[in-house]
Write an enzyme that holds these catalytic residues in place. Structure first.
Site, PDB file in Angstrom:
ATOM      1  N   LEU A  61       0.861  -1.185   0.000  1.00 13.85           N
ATOM      2  CA  LEU A  61       0.000   0.000   0.000  1.00 13.85           C
ATOM      3  C   LEU A  61       0.892   1.228   0.000  1.00 13.85           C
ATOM      4  O   LEU A  61       1.808   1.337   0.816  1.00 13.85           O
ATOM      5  CB  LEU A  61      -0.909   0.007   1.228  1.00 13.85           C
ATOM      6  CG  LEU A  61      -1.819   1.225   1.406  1.00 13.85           C
ATOM      7  CD1 LEU A  61      -2.814   1.338   0.256  1.00 13.85           C
ATOM      8  CD2 LEU A  61      -2.570   1.142   2.738  1.00 13.85           C
ATOM      9  N   ILE A 119       4.728  -1.084   3.101  1.00 13.63           N
ATOM     10  CA  ILE A 119       4.397   0.298   2.782  1.00 13.63           C
ATOM     11  C   ILE A 119       5.277   0.732   1.616  1.00 13.63           C
ATOM     12  O   ILE A 119       6.500   0.612   1.666  1.00 13.63           O
ATOM     13  CB  ILE A 119       4.632   1.224   3.993  1.00 13.63           C
ATOM     14  CG1 ILE A 119       3.771   0.796   5.191  1.00 13.63           C
ATOM     15  CG2 ILE A 119       4.341   2.670   3.605  1.00 13.63           C
ATOM     16  CD1 ILE A 119       2.290   0.900   4.972  1.00 13.63           C
ATOM     17  N   LYS A 120       4.630   1.240   0.568  1.00 15.25           N
ATOM     18  CA  LYS A 120       5.387   1.683  -0.604  1.00 15.25           C
ATOM     19  C   LYS A 120       5.840   3.128  -0.419  1.00 15.25           C
ATOM     20  O   LYS A 120       5.032   4.021  -0.128  1.00 15.25           O
ATOM     21  CB  LYS A 120       4.539   1.561  -1.872  1.00 15.25           C
ATOM     22  CG  LYS A 120       4.275   0.126  -2.290  1.00 15.25           C
ATOM     23  CD  LYS A 120       3.480   0.037  -3.580  1.00 15.25           C
ATOM     24  CE  LYS A 120       4.328   0.279  -4.789  1.00 15.25           C
ATOM     25  NZ  LYS A 120       3.564   0.016  -6.049  1.00 15.25           N
ATOM     26  N   VAL A 121       7.136   3.336  -0.613  1.00 21.23           N
ATOM     27  CA  VAL A 121       7.762   4.651  -0.464  1.00 21.23           C
ATOM     28  C   VAL A 121       8.539   4.956  -1.741  1.00 21.23           C
ATOM     29  O   VAL A 121       9.355   4.134  -2.173  1.00 21.23           O
ATOM     30  CB  VAL A 121       8.716   4.668   0.744  1.00 21.23           C
ATOM     31  CG1 VAL A 121       9.496   5.975   0.815  1.00 21.23           C
ATOM     32  CG2 VAL A 121       7.942   4.433   2.035  1.00 21.23           C
TER      33      VAL A 121
END
Length: 372
Positions: free
Chosen positions: A108, A139-141
């Site tokens: 996400l 977590i997409k960064v």
């Protein structure tokens, strides 16, 4: 055996670059896991924009949220997305358990407008991690300079991270450094590092789309490089990865239980119809990597893909391609820098379009709840 499942015999994990509620509720995702050996799932704002804005799948849930008093489009979207991510993570939980936490992840993304904001990225990542509450969440960064700083902090805090929008080897090495530094900081603070996972999402087809235009404009000798630069770039990034894993710094972390930050091939759907539709899948299969594949490309590979170990079989050729790019003065560095900005804008625009679509649906589904 499914051609997709056969990829795993060469050490690569296949993830799906797609999410939509009917896929989760219909049993379609579970079928992909069972029949094709699917091992994970990624999402992004553009995928959610098509899923929520382009279907009626979410209308009942959206109506219930509006009837409950929620009218802010961003809050409505986030609640819908979090529910999807939780359901997908629960479906993949047996995979996560069976692989010892190597696979079974669902990603996400933080708000795309935070790509160059370290503090904002950290706050959004922590909030989403706490809201989803699933051990197999990533977590997409974005892999910007500011994002790399956030990656180090998030890994040190024990948050799984999918670093996205990587186009160049220097950008990949910067986030690999951030991952190592985050693990070292956590270890130094007395924390465990054996349960943390990360992937570095390296984009493929967009590079060829941009470089082929430069090659066509140059003409002559450069034409022999058409359709070859993206694969060569990825193969040399994989060589960088293997070099890192062979070094003493990583070996120390591995001895403490750390998992490698695998390279994940993203944007593997072929954009040029003149190229084989499974080109980027077939040419980048190798150990300790992930390929997140869009549905159409997955269907094509299932039909006629040829699973074989290819990633590290053409390293010498990859060096020759990149050497030719440099010798001819083709602007690979400028192109990869530009693609990061374009990728951020694409996701920001998709996010804006998504919120506008949610607002329209909100008004159409429950007009009585709206102020006059």
């Amino acid at each position: 055996m499914s051609a997709l499942k056969a990829i795993s015999e060469h050490g690569q994990s296949v993830w799906l670059d797609y999410i939509r509620r009917d896929l989760l509720l219909s049993g379609g995702l579970k079928k992909l896991i069972d029949e094709d050996g699917l091992l994970g799932l990624t999402s992004n704002p553009a995928i959610f924009e098509k899923a929520i804005g382009g279907s009626a799948d979410y209308d009942p849930a959206l109506r219930a949220l509006v009837d409950g008093g929620q009218r802010d489009p961003a809050a409505l979207y986030e609640q819908l997305a979090i529910e999807d991510i939780r359901q997908a993570a629960d479906i993949f939980l047996p995979v996560w358990q069976a692989t010892g936490g190597v696979d079974g992840y669902v990603s996400l993304e933080v708000a795309p407008g935070l790509a160059c904001d370290t503090a904002g990225t950290l706050a959004d990542a922590r909030r989403l991690w706490a809201a989803v509450r699933r051990p197999n969440l990533m977590i997409k960064v974005p892999g910007t300079a500011e994002g790399a700083v956030a990656v180090r902090e998030l890994i040190a805090e024990g948050i799984n991270v999918n670093v996205t929008l990587l186009f160049s080897r220097p950008a990949y090495l910067a986030v690999a450094e951030a991952y190592l530094a985050g693990l070292e900081a956590r270890l130094a603070a007395g924390g465990r590092i054996d349960g943390i996972a990360s992937v570095a999402s390296f984009f493929i087809s967009r590079i060829d789309a941009a470089m082929d235009a430069e090659i066509a404009a140059r003409g002559g000798e450069a034409l022999a490089l058409a359709g070859k630069v993206a694969i060569a770039n990825a193969r040399l990034a994989y060589e960088d990865y293997r070099g890192l894993c062979a070094g003493p710094r990583w070996q120390k972390l591995a001895a403490a239980g750390a998992r490698p930050q695998r390279l994940l091939w993203a944007s593997t759907g072929t954009k040029n119809p003149a190229y084989r539709d499974v080109l980027y899948v077939e040419e980048l299969i190798g150990p300790e990597t992930v390929d997140t594949i869009p549905p159409a490309t997955m269907d094509a590979f299932r039909d006629h893909g040829q699973p074989r170990r290819s990633l590290d079989r053409g390293t010498a050729d990859a060096r020759e391609v990149i050497a030719a790019v440099e010798r001819l003065g083709l602007p690979l560095d400028a192109v990869t820098t530009r693609l990061v900005g374009e990728g951020i804008k694409l996701f920001v625009d998709a996010h804006d379009q998504l919120l506008a679509a949610v607002a329209r649906k909100r008004d159409a589904l429950a007009p009585q709840a709206m102020p006059a």
